[in-house]
Motif scaffolding. Structure first.
Motif, short mmCIF file in Angstrom:
data_model
loop_
_atom_site.label_atom_id
_atom_site.label_comp_id
_atom_site.label_asym_id
_atom_site.label_seq_id
_atom_site.Cartn_x
_atom_site.Cartn_y
_atom_site.Cartn_z
N ALA A 1 0.83 -1.20 0.00
CA ALA A 1 0.00 0.00 0.00
C ALA A 1 0.86 1.26 0.00
O ALA A 1 0.55 2.24 -0.69
N SER A 2 1.95 1.22 0.75
CA SER A 2 2.86 2.38 0.78
C SER A 2 3.52 2.59 -0.57
O SER A 2 3.65 3.73 -1.04
N LEU A 3 3.97 1.51 -1.19
CA LEU A 3 4.59 1.63 -2.52
C LEU A 3 3.59 2.16 -3.55
O LEU A 3 3.94 2.98 -4.40
N CYS A 4 2.35 1.68 -3.45
CA CYS A 4 1.32 2.14 -4.38
C CYS A 4 1.06 3.63 -4.20
O CYS A 4 0.95 4.38 -5.18
N TRP A 5 0.94 4.08 -2.95
CA TRP A 5 0.74 5.50 -2.69
C TRP A 5 1.93 6.32 -3.19
O TRP A 5 1.76 7.41 -3.75
N PHE A 6 3.15 5.80 -3.00
CA PHE A 6 4.34 6.51 -3.45
C PHE A 6 4.31 6.72 -4.96
O PHE A 6 4.61 7.81 -5.46
N VAL A 7 3.95 5.68 -5.68
CA VAL A 7 3.89 5.78 -7.15
C VAL A 7 2.79 6.76 -7.58
O VAL A 7 3.00 7.61 -8.45
N LEU A 8 1.61 6.65 -6.97
CA LEU A 8 0.51 7.54 -7.33
C LEU A 8 0.85 9.00 -7.02
O LEU A 8 0.48 9.91 -7.77
N ASP A 9 1.55 9.21 -5.92
CA ASP A 9 1.92 10.58 -5.57
C ASP A 9 2.93 11.15 -6.56
O ASP A 9 2.88 12.34 -6.90
N LYS A 10 3.83 10.32 -7.03
CA LYS A 10 4.84 10.78 -7.98
C LYS A 10 4.25 11.16 -9.33
O LYS A 10 4.78 12.03 -10.03
N ILE A 11 3.15 10.52 -9.70
CA ILE A 11 2.53 10.83 -11.00
C ILE A 11 1.42 11.86 -10.86
O ILE A 11 0.65 12.08 -11.80
N GLY A 12 1.32 12.48 -9.70
CA GLY A 12 0.36 13.56 -9.51
C GLY A 12 -1.02 13.13 -9.08
O GLY A 12 -1.97 13.92 -9.16
#
Length: 334
Positions: free
Chosen positions: A52-63
């Motif tokens: 879940a943390s990795l998924c949030w990190f990726v989503l945050d990086k792509i805006g």
């Protein structure tokens, strides 16, 4: 004693009190359940929190960062982690069951070889000792069966998930406030209550719900294991405590309820992004907790144990009590 220290201790007891109570009163006395708690906490971190943390990190990086980008992956991956944990537990349970049955067969064979007749058993002190050891082995195996069932392991696994969940929700905030002497932290979402108290209440509610969610997962995965797709449902009367029914459909309903109530409770916390949002989120999270508890009681409370185990559990308990009493009697005769 300062008011900050009192606030810290009181809020910590609210957050971790349920975990300490369940662990100390139910789980700590049984080593098998301690292993279940530890394994569940590890699975929560490895398959729930980390993805879940990795998924949030990726989503945050792509805006696409935001509250939903944290809530949705968290709920989804925790649901997957529960299902994976229970599926692995069922495989381990099958291995343990085979081992217990093998030990029972060996114990029965040894008893027949060492004790040809009841008269010879009672004739010598050595025979009484062999009989006592055989009864003791049966009692230990029966106790193992009693400890490893969907109810006890569901509570233990829920305690592992909920305890680690509470640490992640509240542990860092508690550590920060305990080492900070600058004052008491408040937030615009709840200016009337300290953040420590608000977070402790959330940790308390989610810990209790984590136990119910794990129990729902055990029920759902067990029914999916017992009733394959296309099998006829078990003919059980629909009544309070058994609304879901002993069927694959009932198991699917339990899993769906686990996912939906977790999503609802998590979405309710998003009200804290607004001023005075806790006046909305706290009552609603409490309502979701009460609904979850009520549906568990009314939906699967009476039929939680699998049908073959409902009678076997009571029979095993009687066998354990009887054999333990016989073993005690044989030792006293010496």
């Amino acid at each position: 004693m300062s008011s900050n220290f009192t606030l810290t201790i009181g809020s910590a007891l609210i957050a971790f009190g349920p975990f300490l109570s369940v662990f100390g009163l139910i789980i700590y006395q049984k080593s098998q359940l301690v292993i279940v708690v530890t394994s569940a906490a590890f699975v929560f971190l490895a398959l729930g929190a980390l993805p879940a943390s990795l998924c949030w990190f990726v989503l945050d990086k792509i805006g696409l960062g935001g509250a939903l980008s944290a809530v949705l992956p968290g709920v989804f991956f925790q649901f997957i982690a529960r299902c994976v944990f229970v599926a692995v537990y069922h495989k381990v349970e099958a291995v343990i069951q085979q081992s217990v049955e093998k030990q029972q067969a060996e114990a029965a064979a040894n008893t027949q070889q060492s004790v040809p007749t009841e008269a010879s058993v009672r004739a010598t002190a050595g025979g009484r000792r062999v009989s006592a050891e055989a009864h003791s082995n049966w009692a230990e195996m029966a106790k193992l069966k009693l400890q490893l069932n969907d109810a006890s392991c569901g509570i233990a696994a829920g305690c592992g998930f909920g305890g680690m969940h509470a640490i992640m929700l509240y542990g860092t905030l508690l550590a920060s406030e305990a080492t900070n002497n600058g004052g008491v932290l408040y937030q615009p979402s709840c200016p009337a209550l300290p953040t420590l108290v608000i977070s402790a209440i959330y940790a308390f509610c989610f810990f209790v719900m984590d136990i119910f969610w794990m129990l729902f997962t055990f029920f759902g995965m067990r029914r999916r294991l017992m009733f394959h797709r296309g099998d006829a449902d078990e003919d059980t009367p629909v009544r309070v405590g058994g609304w879901f029914g002993n069927s694959r459909h009932g198991g699917n309903l339990a899993l769906l309820l686990c996912l939906s109530t977790h999503l609802a409770a998590s979405l309710m916390t998003m009200a804290n992004y607004f001023s005075f949002g806790c006046t909305v989120s706290l009552p609603l999270v409490g309502v979701v907790l009460l609904i979850t508890a009520y549906v568990f009681w009314a939906g699967i409370g009476r039929i939680y144990m699998p049908p073959p185990l409902q009678s076997n559990h009571r029979a095993t308990e009687r066998v354990a009590t009887r054999n333990a009493g016989l073993a005690s009697t044989s030792f006293h005769e010496d």
